[in-house]
Design a protein around this motif. Structure first.
Motif, PDB file in Angstrom:
ATOM      1  N   HIS A  48     109.507  -4.195 130.505  1.00  0.00           N
ATOM      2  CA  HIS A  48     110.526  -3.356 131.161  1.00  0.00           C
ATOM      3  C   HIS A  48     111.676  -4.227 131.681  1.00  0.00           C
ATOM      4  O   HIS A  48     112.846  -3.894 131.496  1.00  0.00           O
ATOM      5  CB  HIS A  48     109.887  -2.559 132.306  1.00  0.00           C
ATOM      6  CG  HIS A  48     110.852  -1.959 133.262  1.00  0.00           C
ATOM      7  ND1 HIS A  48     111.611  -0.847 132.960  1.00  0.00           N
ATOM      8  CD2 HIS A  48     111.205  -2.334 134.523  1.00  0.00           C
ATOM      9  CE1 HIS A  48     112.382  -0.552 133.996  1.00  0.00           C
ATOM     10  NE2 HIS A  48     112.150  -1.436 134.957  1.00  0.00           N
ATOM     11  N   ASP A  51     113.705  -5.568 128.743  1.00  0.00           N
ATOM     12  CA  ASP A  51     114.512  -4.483 128.163  1.00  0.00           C
ATOM     13  C   ASP A  51     115.736  -4.177 129.011  1.00  0.00           C
ATOM     14  O   ASP A  51     116.673  -3.528 128.539  1.00  0.00           O
ATOM     15  CB  ASP A  51     113.679  -3.207 128.012  1.00  0.00           C
ATOM     16  CG  ASP A  51     112.629  -3.311 126.922  1.00  0.00           C
ATOM     17  OD1 ASP A  51     112.682  -4.258 126.096  1.00  0.00           O
ATOM     18  OD2 ASP A  51     111.724  -2.440 126.896  1.00  0.00           O
ATOM     19  N   ASN A  52     115.713  -4.616 130.269  1.00  0.00           N
ATOM     20  CA  ASN A  52     116.815  -4.348 131.193  1.00  0.00           C
ATOM     21  C   ASN A  52     117.606  -5.608 131.537  1.00  0.00           C
ATOM     22  O   ASN A  52     118.231  -5.690 132.596  1.00  0.00           O
ATOM     23  CB  ASN A  52     116.285  -3.665 132.451  1.00  0.00           C
ATOM     24  CG  ASN A  52     115.965  -2.217 132.191  1.00  0.00           C
ATOM     25  OD1 ASN A  52     116.839  -1.369 132.192  1.00  0.00           O
ATOM     26  ND2 ASN A  52     114.699  -1.926 131.897  1.00  0.00           N
ATOM     27  N   ALA A  97     116.352  -1.564 137.996  1.00  0.00           N
ATOM     28  CA  ALA A  97     117.592  -1.161 138.682  1.00  0.00           C
ATOM     29  C   ALA A  97     117.522  -1.458 140.176  1.00  0.00           C
ATOM     30  O   ALA A  97     118.519  -1.851 140.787  1.00  0.00           O
ATOM     31  CB  ALA A  97     117.866   0.325 138.439  1.00  0.00           C
TER      32      ALA A  97
END
Length: 150
Positions: A48, A51-52, A97
């Motif tokens: 994750h 991917d960010n 985020a």
């Protein structure tokens, strides 16, 4: 009217291309992740992050309790893996985020998602999504809700 609409469309597409280029041109954020050698969800959380836009250094750690203690992770905020970014801890399945949103807030010394809630990054379980909070810890050891999901 048609030339005006074409000009607006061209300007919008140039903006999107420029904005996209700026986003992809940014340097990846380096983060160290410490995990138990037998944990599969930790690997999913690392994916994750990658991917960010994070550049993850994966550390297999046999004594996670000692590491968490050394980093100042309170026991009530504990989860399975611990990351370090800019000298601050990220505990558990914190969304990428939120990690980025924490960076410009120097009073926060760590973020945590206690436990292992279904549906958090790395804990995807089909349609099941448990409500969970991302908790921040400040320099005075006070906790507060940083964000809530879903």
């Amino acid at each position: 009217m048609k030339p005006l609409l074409e000009s607006i469309a061209l300007a919008a597409s140039l903006f999107v291309v420029t904005f996209s280029t700026v986003l992809h041109a940014a340097d990846p954020v380096a983060i160290d992740v410490y995990r138990d050698p037998n944990c599969g969800c930790c690997k999913a959380w690392i994916a994750h992050l990658e991917d960010n836009g994070f550049n993850v250094t994966d550390h297999v750690e046999n004594n996670m309790s000692a590491l968490k203690s050394k980093l100042g992770v309170p026991q009530e905020l504990a989860s399975c893996h611990t990351a370090v970014l800019d000298g601050r801890f990220i505990e558990g399945h914190v969304p990428a985020a939120d990690i980025l949103a924490m960076r410009p807030q120097p009073d926060i010394i760590g973020l945590a998602v206690p436990g292992m809630p279904a549906g958090s990054p790395g804990m995807e379980m089909g349609d099941r999504v448990d409500a969970y909070d991302v908790i921040s810890l400040d320099q005075n050891n006070d906790t507060s809700v940083f964000s809530s999901y879903p």
